[in-house]
Structure formats: structure tokens, C-alpha cells
Design a protein around this motif. Structure first.
Motif, PDB file in Angstrom:
ATOM      1  N   TYR A 201     -41.414  -1.185 -10.942  1.00 38.26           N
ATOM      2  CA  TYR A 201     -39.957  -1.251 -10.781  1.00 38.26           C
ATOM      3  C   TYR A 201     -39.365  -2.364 -11.640  1.00 38.26           C
ATOM      4  N   VAL A 202     -40.013  -3.531 -11.660  1.00 35.72           N
ATOM      5  CA  VAL A 202     -39.527  -4.647 -12.481  1.00 35.72           C
ATOM      6  C   VAL A 202     -39.575  -4.276 -13.957  1.00 35.72           C
ATOM      7  N   SER A 203     -40.693  -3.674 -14.371  1.00 27.08           N
ATOM      8  CA  SER A 203     -40.841  -3.264 -15.773  1.00 27.08           C
ATOM      9  C   SER A 203     -39.746  -2.276 -16.161  1.00 27.08           C
TER      10      SER A 203
ATOM     11  N   ASP B 128     -35.043  -9.559  -4.980  1.00 30.62           N
ATOM     12  CA  ASP B 128     -36.114  -8.609  -4.669  1.00 30.62           C
ATOM     13  C   ASP B 128     -37.466  -9.309  -4.634  1.00 30.62           C
ATOM     14  N   HIS B 129     -37.664 -10.250  -5.558  1.00 29.23           N
ATOM     15  CA  HIS B 129     -38.947 -10.944  -5.629  1.00 29.23           C
ATOM     16  C   HIS B 129     -39.177 -11.776  -4.359  1.00 29.23           C
TER      17      HIS B 129
ATOM     18  N   ILE C 252     -46.039  -6.476 -18.225  1.00 29.64           N
ATOM     19  CA  ILE C 252     -46.182  -6.118 -16.814  1.00 29.64           C
ATOM     20  C   ILE C 252     -46.885  -4.773 -16.683  1.00 29.64           C
ATOM     21  N   GLN C 253     -46.534  -3.847 -17.565  1.00 28.60           N
ATOM     22  CA  GLN C 253     -47.170  -2.528 -17.545  1.00 28.60           C
ATOM     23  C   GLN C 253     -48.670  -2.640 -17.780  1.00 28.60           C
ATOM     24  N   ASN C 254     -49.097  -3.634 -18.546  1.00 23.24           N
ATOM     25  CA  ASN C 254     -50.511  -3.782 -18.894  1.00 23.24           C
ATOM     26  C   ASN C 254     -51.288  -4.675 -17.941  1.00 23.24           C
TER      27      ASN C 254
ATOM     28  N   TYR D 160     -42.306 -13.655 -15.429  1.00 23.71           N
ATOM     29  CA  TYR D 160     -41.427 -12.921 -16.336  1.00 23.71           C
ATOM     30  C   TYR D 160     -40.019 -12.777 -15.757  1.00 23.71           C
ATOM     31  N   ILE D 161     -39.920 -12.618 -14.440  1.00 25.40           N
ATOM     32  CA  ILE D 161     -38.592 -12.561 -13.817  1.00 25.40           C
ATOM     33  C   ILE D 161     -37.880 -13.898 -13.987  1.00 25.40           C
ATOM     34  N   GLU D 162     -38.612 -14.987 -13.783  1.00 26.30           N
ATOM     35  CA  GLU D 162     -38.012 -16.317 -13.920  1.00 26.30           C
ATOM     36  C   GLU D 162     -37.500 -16.545 -15.327  1.00 26.30           C
TER      37      GLU D 162
END
Length: 516
Positions: free
Chosen positions: A403-405, A499-500, A385-387, A358-360
């Protein structure tokens, strides 16, 4: 000869029965969905695995390895699956989401509870398990499961009673038609949103009257046609490549819209925030009651479309590695020691891979001209991401995922702020002063004993140079603020990449294995 004929007849009967069963399978499965769904995602998993692309890229093995980090978060043993939701059509966010599926294996509710750390429950004769995030998993029949989230126990009990007690109340005709199409069409994935009576007629007519696209095609009764909006379907056919087809359905003939089909569809998608880059290269047609846009689909485009539903259906079948129940036996010369996989490493690698995907993809959404369009996709990524399953996942990694979410949600808030400033800029445009008056016309109105001139209203706009200069200065300030916010959003998304990589390095050192 007689035996041969009997055998041939038997084969024919069995073939007909098998064909009929396949034709009804998705429809039968949909009977387990909550009836007030207005969106469905139908997946023929077996056909996906057996497609040319599926075999070339070993999709079945990828799902066995880490189904939650793949585009479709479905169990690796799923043969067929239908996801459903009740969407707010204004924001395209779900009030609740559900999934029903048939698996090739048949785990018990106790096994699912053990894999995901759930609590076993029961609704009458129907077994269930509660997982994190107010998620209820139900076993309706052998190999047949359902998920509902977020939900309460009372709501889950009503759902089970609704779908297991006759008479069955089917989904809307529009959604039923989509579900049945997967059994007869070569398309393996169908996403459909029922929009019958979803939009106020006055709003649609106003939008049609103000549309510059429709103004370029005079004589088309577009408002009448657009008020008959039935829904939207998105089909994905997988062969050597991904082929997508977006279809907007109406109650009337769309042929008059053929000259403006593509710009009209792109305008609708842009307004809804559902635009994909490849849509610009797709071909548009107007046939029957549908406007259609079709072409080659990228994996990133598929991920964005399917992110509309964020439920993690892999909760049922994803095999987790349980902690060892007892110390391993001492090795011998004939039986060397077998190193058991570390459950934390296995679960953490899957989780890290999913967040990274998802970051990509978010990096492809950071252009200034697409930030507002990115809101829908980032919103869905944050929910996905939360799920994600956090069973056995490194606690620091779970905190990083949250944090990403939240970072995605912060960028969304920035985008909303940009939209507000753009509206403020438009509000500052135009004349400073408007006067209204009446002018006599050449027509008269006669009443007994009197004759009056008819008057027509007139409007005069005056431009005040000082006010215009002030407005221009305010507009420039707002544009500067928008630019700063766009740059901040871009930097925020870019920071996630750094960060990743930092998290990847720390986890690799911590567990002595490569995270990727």
C-alpha cells in the motif's frame, strides 16, 4: 643477519603482493557484472565500518540486526560490493539490476534458499537459487556471489556463461575507472553513470543555445564542450561526517565554464530531477575535464542518492531466524528455559523499520516547489519497498508495505499531472495572432534582362484583448488545479505517517513487543 634480511625481504614481498591484490580486488570483482551495465555503485564495506562515523554509530551491528532497513541493502558480512544496472537515462529507471560481492562468511546456496524460501538451480558447474521477484542468486566462487533481477532463466544462464567463459569483456572505460578509484581513493562509496553517446548532439546543442545561464557568459563554446559529456560520478567519503562530491565529466577542458559552474550544475541536476537541498550550500569548481560540486552530505541525501539502485543485496547474507524444528526441551533447575526469538516478529520488525525510513524521508519531499523534484526519489523508494524481503513477515504488514509503495506511485502520477498543467499554462502565454509577410530591402538581384528587389520576412503579433482574458482565465483555472493537486499530494504523504502509527500500534499489541 642473513636470516633477518631474508625475513625483511619476505615481509616486503608479501606487503607488495597484498597491496597489489587490494588494488585489483574491485576490478576483479567487477568481472562478474553483466557487460551492458551503464551504472555502478561501488562500496568498500570494511572501510565504512572502520570509519569514525561507522564506529561511533555501530554500523556493523546495525547491518547485523537489519541490513535491509539501512541505506545500503547489502549483506552484513559483505567486505566489498558492486551494484550495477542498465539505466534509462531519460527516466533514471533500471531495466535490470545486479550486484556482486565478497563476504567474510561463505553460505551455501541451500542455506540462502532456506533463509529466503528460494528454489535451488544450477548453470553447469555454477550453483544458483531463485528468489521472489524473478531474482537469481549465483555463487561464482567461495565467498563470491552475484545477484540479477528481474531476469529469466535464459538471461541468467547467458550472464553466467558470459562472465565465466574467456575472453572477459570488461565494462566501459568510464565505469572501470570509477571502480578502480575505490581501491586507491579514500572514498568508500562511488556511484557512477556512463553517459558517453547517451544524449543526441542536436538536443544538447539546442539546450545549450536556450540556456539563460550560458547566455550570461558569452564567448564560451559551451555547446561543443557539453556534447562531449562522459558521465557523472558521486563519491561519498565517511569520516566524522558524510562528505559528498558530485563530478560531471566531459571530453574537453571545463575551465571556461568556471564563472557559471555552480548554476550550470544545479540547473542540470534540477532538470534531471536529482536535486538535493544541500547542493545549494556546496562549493563548485571547474578543473581539468570536470565540473565538481562538493560539501557535507546529510543521511537523508545519502539515502536518496543510493536509492537510484533498489536491488536488495542483503538476500545473500542476512541471517533469518528459522522456525523451530522441534519443541524446546523442558527447563531444569540448572538449565533454565531459553526463549527462542519469534521469526515472524524479527522479520516483521525489520520490514516495518525499512518502510518507516522511506515514509519519514518522503515527508521532507512534500513542499510544493519540490514535488516535481520528488518524483525520482519517490519512484526509487517505491521500488525499494517492493523489493524488500517478505520471508516470515506478517502478511498484514506485507500488504501495508505494498500500500505504501502504491501510494508513492500515486503521488508520482499526481506530479506528472502537475507538470502537464504547467506546460499548458506556458502554452497559453504570448500573442493571440501572428502575421507573416515580406518587405523589400535596398539590395537587388540581377539575372539576365531582369532586376529584382530582395525581400526579407517580417512577423507581426497582434494581441486580442478578449482572447487574452480567456487565456488568463484558463491559466488561473490550471493554477488552481495545480494547487489542489499539490495539497492532495501533501495530504496523501501526511496520511502515511498516521497510517504507520496505526500499524505500529496493532503490531505491538498483536505480538506483545514494541515495533519501532
Amino acid at each position: 643477519m642473513r636470516n633477518c634480511l631474508m625475513f625483511a625481504a619476505l615481509v616486503a614481498v608479501l606487503a607488495i603482493e597484498a597491496s597489489a591484490a587490494r588494488g585489483q580486488s574491485m576490478a576483479d570483482l567487477s568481472n562478474y557484472l553483466p557487460r551492458d551495465a551503464n551504472a555502478v555503485l561501488v562500496v568498500d564495506a570494511l572501510a565504512l565500518y572502520e570509519s569514525s562515523l561507522g564506529r561511533a554509530e555501530n554500523w556493523r551491528e546495525k547491518y547485523l540486526d537489519a541490513s535491509e532497513s539501512t541505506t545500503l541493502m547489502m549483506p552484513p558480512s559483505a567486505n566489498q560490493m558492486i551494484m550495477a544496472a542498465r539505466l534509462d537515462v531519460d527516466t533514471l529507471t533500471a531495466d535490470w539490476e545486479a550486484a556482486v560481492m565478497r563476504l567474510s562468511d561463505d553460505p551455501t546456496i541451500a542455506e540462502i534458499a532456506e533463509r529466503r524460501g528460494g528454489t535451488v538451480d544450477r548453470f553447469g558447474e555454477v550453483e544458483a537459487v531463485w528468489l521472489a521477484g524473478k531474482t537469481c542468486v549465483v555463487k561464482f566462487a567461495p565467498n563470491t556471489f552475484g545477484i540479477l533481477t528481474p531476469t529469466t532463466r535464459q538471461q541468467a544462464a547467458r550472464w553466467v556463461a558470459q562472465v565465466t567463459s574467456p575472453p572477459a569483456f570488461p565494462l566501459s572505460p568510464y565505469l572501470q575507472q570509477t571502480i578502480s578509484a575505490v581501491d586507491t581513493d579514500r572514498t568508500q562509496i562511488f556511484l557512477a553513470v556512463d553517459l558517453v553517446n547517451a544524449l543526441p548532439e542536436a538536443l544538447v546543442r539546442t539546450a545549450a543555445a536556450q540556456s539563460e545561464i550560458l547566455a550570461a557568459a558569452p564567448g564560451i563554446q559551451a555547446a561543443t564542450l557539453l556534447t562531449g559529456l562522459q558521465g557523472v560520478r558521486f563519491g561519498v567519503h565517511v569520516d566524522e561526517q558524510l562528505q559528498g562530491e558530485l563530478q560531471i565529466d566531459f571530453a574537453g577542458d571545463t575551465q571556461p565554464l568556471a564563472p557559471v559552474a555552480k548554476p550550470l550544475m544545479l540547473g542540470i541536476l534540477s532538470e534531471a530531477g536529482a536535486m538535493l537541498p544541500e547542493f545549494d550550500q556546496w562549493q563548485a569548481t571547474a578543473q581539468g575535464n570536470s565540473l565538481t560540486l562538493s560539501g557535507q552530505l546529510s543521511p537523508e541525501g545519502l539515502r536518496r542518492v543510493l536509492s537510484l539502485l533498489a536491488i536488495d543485496a542483503s538476500a545473500i547474507g542476512q541471517p533469518q531466524v528459522p522456525p523451530p524444528a522441534e519443541p524446546p526441551a523442558e527447563p531444569s533447575e540448572t538449565q533454565p528455559a531459553r526463549e527462542e526469538p519469534n521469526p515472524t516478529v524479527v522479520a516483521s520488525q525489520r520490514y516495518f523499520r525499512a518502510v518507516g525510513d522511506y515514509i519519514e524521508d518522503a515527508q521532507r519531499l512534500d513542499r510544493a516547489d519540490s514535488l516535481r523534484q520528488s518524483v525520482l526519489w519517490l519512484q526509487n523508494y517505491a521500488r525499494r519497498i517492493q523489493n524488500l524481503n517478505t520471508r516470515y513477515v506478517d502478511p498484514d504488514l506485507v500488504q501495508y508495505g505494498q500500500y505504501v509503495s502504491q501510494t508513492f506511485r500515486n503521488v508520482i502520477n499526481q506530479a506528472y499531472g502537475i507538470a502537464d498543467k504547467q506546460a499548458a499554462i506556458q502554452a497559453l502565454e504570448g500573442p493571440s495572432t501572428v502575421e507573416q509577410g515580406l518587405l523589400p530591402t535596398g539590395r537587388t538581384v540581377t539575372v539576365p534582362g531582369y532586376r529584382f528587389y530582395e525581400y526579407a520576412p517580417y512577423y507581426t503579433a497582434y494581441s486580442n484583448q478578449q482572447q487574452q482574458q480567456q487565456a488568463a482565465q484558463e491559466q488561473q483555472k490550471l493554477r488552481d488545479q495545480i494547487y489542489a493537486q499539490v495539497e492532495q499530494a501533501r495530504q496523501t504523504l501526511n496520511q502515511l505517517v498516521a497510517d504507520h502509527e496505526s500499524v505500529r500500534s496493532k503490531l505491538s499489541q498483536r505480538y506483545g513487543v514494541q515495533f519501532r
